[in-house]
Enzyme design. Structure first.
Site, short mmCIF file in Angstrom:
data_model
loop_
_atom_site.label_atom_id
_atom_site.label_comp_id
_atom_site.label_asym_id
_atom_site.label_seq_id
_atom_site.Cartn_x
_atom_site.Cartn_y
_atom_site.Cartn_z
N LYS A 53 -68.78 -61.69 -17.58
CA LYS A 53 -68.67 -63.04 -18.06
C LYS A 53 -67.88 -63.16 -19.32
CE LYS A 53 -73.14 -63.76 -15.63
NZ LYS A 53 -74.70 -63.72 -15.89
N GLN A 97 -79.48 -64.47 -20.18
CA GLN A 97 -79.14 -63.50 -19.07
C GLN A 97 -80.60 -63.18 -18.60
OE1 GLN A 97 -76.21 -62.67 -17.65
NE2 GLN A 97 -77.30 -61.48 -16.26
N ASP A 120 -76.21 -72.44 -16.64
CA ASP A 120 -76.67 -71.62 -15.33
C ASP A 120 -77.39 -72.89 -14.66
OD1 ASP A 120 -76.08 -69.22 -14.93
OD2 ASP A 120 -78.04 -68.31 -15.93
#
Ligand code: NAD
Length: 302
Positions: A53, A97, A120
């Protein structure tokens, strides 16, 4: 032979669009978009994903800042870092994460992220916005699947879609997005009776069960479009000797299904690269919104 829904190729093309979008807004915004990636603990797969990422951010011109906390960090300390990032005007997107180490609950911590910075798309408010068809950051993996289907010109209006898996991360938002595109959607899960009978009805079959090689020829109608979200590393072949790594596979037995499907995603190189790209899209869209820029990426927000 099925059309290959190539996520790497589409991700590369979308990165070019992101670069152009950032370049066009940079002067008015006065700074590039910023993504904060918060990692807690030492899950090795998470380390690899975070590195991917961060590299992707660098490729398109997003400034990424990493925060890595030790696995024993108390929830209050993680919450304090989230609060700092929420208040940081140079941060447009925050990614926590997953999975978190044992002892930390995902839901309450995800809920602390400013919904406007929810890179997200997993905040309760944003899942609600998706359900209501309102604008907001979208869950990256299903949004990536929608982009792949759209790019390939797969008709969804009136199509029969089956999603295998009902997680909040993938299955549920996937079903909502397909429904918003006017597909008739069914969700299968671990308690579904006669999975094959249901999946054989699908014109579009999205598999996110997290079960290696679950879906084979017996589950798929000839001419169906098959999207494999699963990703697993199989145990190494004992004949390959010490230190050998097993191959990657998905939830679908690709070799069995590919000859008679209309289109199919490979693993790797299908859904995975699109997930990373949609994280970048959510961050750039949030940056643009903060600075009153036009949004040329609206087609990527299903
Ligand atoms: P999860 O474990 O949270 O959910 C799995 C879902 O599948 C559950 O709803 C469960 O009921 C259902 N299921 C399990 N076994 C089943 C069976 N035999 N028949 C029918 N349904 C069954 O997993 P998740 O987070 O949704 O992820 C699913 C898979 O996708 C995993 O392999 C994960 O690694 C992968 N994934 C990939 C990406 C990517 O970018 N490629 C992103 C997220 C997740």
């Amino acid at each position: 032979m099925a059309v290959r829904l190539d996520g790497r190729q589409l991700a590369t093309a979308l990165e070019e669009r992101l670069k152009t979008t950032i370049a066009a807004g940079l002067e008015q915004a006065g700074r590039p978009p910023g993504l904060a990636v918060l990692r807690v603990g030492d899950d090795p797969a998470s380390g690899v994903y975070v590195a991917h990422k961060e590299k992707a951010c660098a490729r398109v011109g997003i400034t990424s800042q990493g925060a890595h906390l030790a696995s024993g960090t108390p929830a209050a300390e993680v919450a304090a870092v989230i609060a700092r990032l929420n208040a940081d005007p140079s941060v447009d997107g925050i990614l926590l994460q997953l999975p978190l180490p044992k002892g930390l609950e995902e839901g309450p911590l995800l809920g602390l992220i400013d919904p406007e910075k929810d890179a997200d798309g997993l905040h309760t408010l944003n899942l609600g916005r998706l359900a209501k068809g309102e604008n907001g950051p979208r869950s990256c993996t299903p949004a990536g699947v929608m982009a792949l289907l759209r790019e390939a010109g797969i008709p969804l209006a009136g199509a029969r879609a089956v999603v295998v898996g009902r997680s909040l991360l993938v299955g549920q938002p996937m079903a909502l997005m397909l429904q918003a595109a006017d597909a008739t959607v069914s969700i299968a899960h671990s308690r579904t009776r006669d999975l094959a009978e249901l999946t054989r009805q699908a014109d579009v079959l999205v598999v996110a069960a997290g079960r290696p090689l679950l879906i084979g020829a017996e589950h798929v109608k000839p001419g169906a479009v098959v999207v494999d979200v699963g990703i697993h590393r199989l145990p190494p072949d004992p004949a390959a000797g010490p230190g050998a790594r097993g191959r990657l596979c998905g939830d679908v037995r690709y070799g069995e299904v590919e000859p008679f499907a209309a289109a199919i995603t490979p693993v790797p190189g299908g859904v995975g690269p699109m997930t990373v790209t949609m994280l970048l899209v959510n961050t750039v869209v949030a940056w643009g919104r903060r600075h009153g820029l036009d949004n040329p990426l609206a087609d990527l927000v299903p």
